[in-house]
Scaffold this motif. Structure first.
Motif, PDB file in Angstrom:
ATOM      1  N   THR A 167       0.835  -1.203   0.000  1.00 46.14           N
ATOM      2  CA  THR A 167       0.000   0.000   0.000  1.00 46.14           C
ATOM      3  C   THR A 167       0.867   1.250   0.000  1.00 46.14           C
ATOM      4  O   THR A 167       0.590   2.217  -0.721  1.00 46.14           O
ATOM      5  N   LEU A 192      -9.682  -1.541  -1.701  1.00 48.78           N
ATOM      6  CA  LEU A 192     -10.824  -0.836  -1.115  1.00 48.78           C
ATOM      7  C   LEU A 192     -12.123  -1.624  -1.263  1.00 48.78           C
ATOM      8  O   LEU A 192     -12.988  -1.583  -0.384  1.00 48.78           O
ATOM      9  N   CYS A 238      -8.060  -2.470   6.671  1.00 46.54           N
ATOM     10  CA  CYS A 238      -8.729  -1.186   6.430  1.00 46.54           C
ATOM     11  C   CYS A 238      -9.786  -0.858   7.480  1.00 46.54           C
ATOM     12  O   CYS A 238     -10.317   0.261   7.493  1.00 46.54           O
ATOM     13  N   VAL A 275      -6.139   3.663   7.790  1.00 50.43           N
ATOM     14  CA  VAL A 275      -5.545   3.398   6.478  1.00 50.43           C
ATOM     15  C   VAL A 275      -6.354   4.086   5.384  1.00 50.43           C
ATOM     16  O   VAL A 275      -5.789   4.671   4.451  1.00 50.43           O
ATOM     17  N   ILE A 276      -7.665   4.043   5.505  1.00 50.27           N
ATOM     18  CA  ILE A 276      -8.522   4.671   4.502  1.00 50.27           C
ATOM     19  C   ILE A 276      -8.270   6.183   4.464  1.00 50.27           C
ATOM     20  O   ILE A 276      -8.213   6.789   3.390  1.00 50.27           O
ATOM     21  N   HIS A 321     -16.434   3.390   1.684  1.00 48.03           N
ATOM     22  CA  HIS A 321     -15.937   4.237   2.772  1.00 48.03           C
ATOM     23  C   HIS A 321     -16.450   5.672   2.600  1.00 48.03           C
ATOM     24  O   HIS A 321     -15.691   6.637   2.669  1.00 48.03           O
TER      25      HIS A 321
END
Length: 297
Positions: free
Chosen positions: A187, A213, A224, A229-230, A263
């Motif tokens: 990532t 995602l 996540c 992290v998002i 998200h």
């Protein structure tokens, strides 16, 4: 005969998804030849690939029939790419050895700081069983070398083969990939790549993030789930997307759609904040239009 004229022998039709028998024979022959000559081929291929940086164009170039340093590297990369495709098209009993040899060569080149041989491994990722058993499990060494390059200030263009491999694995065996301990580093590499304006860098990076995602695999959810992290991903995307080339339009849309679908609260909150680089300099009325645009993607 048609209209009174002999049209010659009819070519056999091949159903979609089936391999042309002639192509399968050619692939098996190439795989057999490379396997039989591998001990002689591997040392010079490794030496020449690692002798100098391999250009971005060389990674996808066709063979060059001339004598030059560039042609040698282009032809080696092309040979490895064709070898991987041949291995994928050959019955399992005849291609596993060649697949493993290509992965070993790529890993050794990576240790020498050369990622070009990973183009063959990315092609091998099309064999999902092999990708799960051999490629995903071999990522540790590649990630360690990649991290050193990033820390040393490597340009994103140098990491295109790594990014292509990551996106191929994410698209094919994402559940296995997202369960590895290398996920945070993968990532980080993609977030590093988002600062580029080169679509060859951005496309695989954005695809990897999109798959991460959208994934409902236990590994992705655990990674996540906290939201931290998002937030990092959203901030990185918002900091750079307005500088990406127009040809990235569909990729950008898919990435934003993934963020909104999975998200939404975090994405909308950060996208409508006053600190978004592409919005901060706009007039109030234009800023409001931009905020609504993010919300209505």
């Amino acid at each position: 005969r048609e209209g009174g004229m002999d049209t010659g022998p009819q070519q056999p039709t091949i159903d979609a998804g089936q391999t042309n028998p002639a192509a399968q024979v050619a692939a098996a022959s190439l795989a057999q030849l490379l396997n039989s000559q591998w001990k002689a081929l591997k040392p010079p291929c490794r030496k020449l690939l690692c002798a100098a940086p391999v250009t971005k164009d060389a990674l996808k170039g066709k063979p060059i029939f001339e004598f030059s340093d560039t042609a040698l590297q282009v032809n080696i990369v092309a040979l490895l790419r064709h070898a991987a495709r041949a291995a994928n098209e050959t019955p399992p009993s005849g291609h596993r050895e060649l697949q493993q040899r290509l992965v070993e060569l790529a890993a050794e080149c990576c240790q020498d700081g050369q990622f070009a041989a990973l183009v063959a491994v990315a092609a091998l990722a099309g064999d999902l069983d092999f990708a799960r058993a051999q490629i995903v499990t071999a990522l540790g060494g590649v990630c360690q070398v990649t991290q050193k390059h990033i820390q040393a200030g490597a340009q994103a263009e140098q990491l295109i083969p790594v990014l292509d491999l990551m996106s191929a694995l994410a698209a094919g065996v994402g559940e296995d990939l997202f369960a590895t301990p290398q996920l945070p580093l993968l990532t980080e590499l993609c977030l590093h790549a988002l600062g580029s304006e080169d679509q060859d860098v951005l496309k695989p990076a954005s695809l990897f993030l999109q798959k991460l995602l959208m994934s409902r695999s236990p590994g992705a959810i655990a990674y996540c789930g906290s939201g931290c992290v998002i937030q990092v991903i959203v901030r990185a995307v918002l900091a750079h997307f307005h500088k990406w080339p127009r040809m990235m339009g569909m990729n950008t849309f898919k990435l934003f759609s993934a963020l909104l679908e999975r998200h939404e609260a975090i994405f909308v909150s950060l996208a409508t904040s006053p600190a978004v680089p592409c919005v901060v300099s706009l007039e109030p009325a234009e800023r409001e239009i931009a905020h609504k645009g993010f919300q209505n993607l």
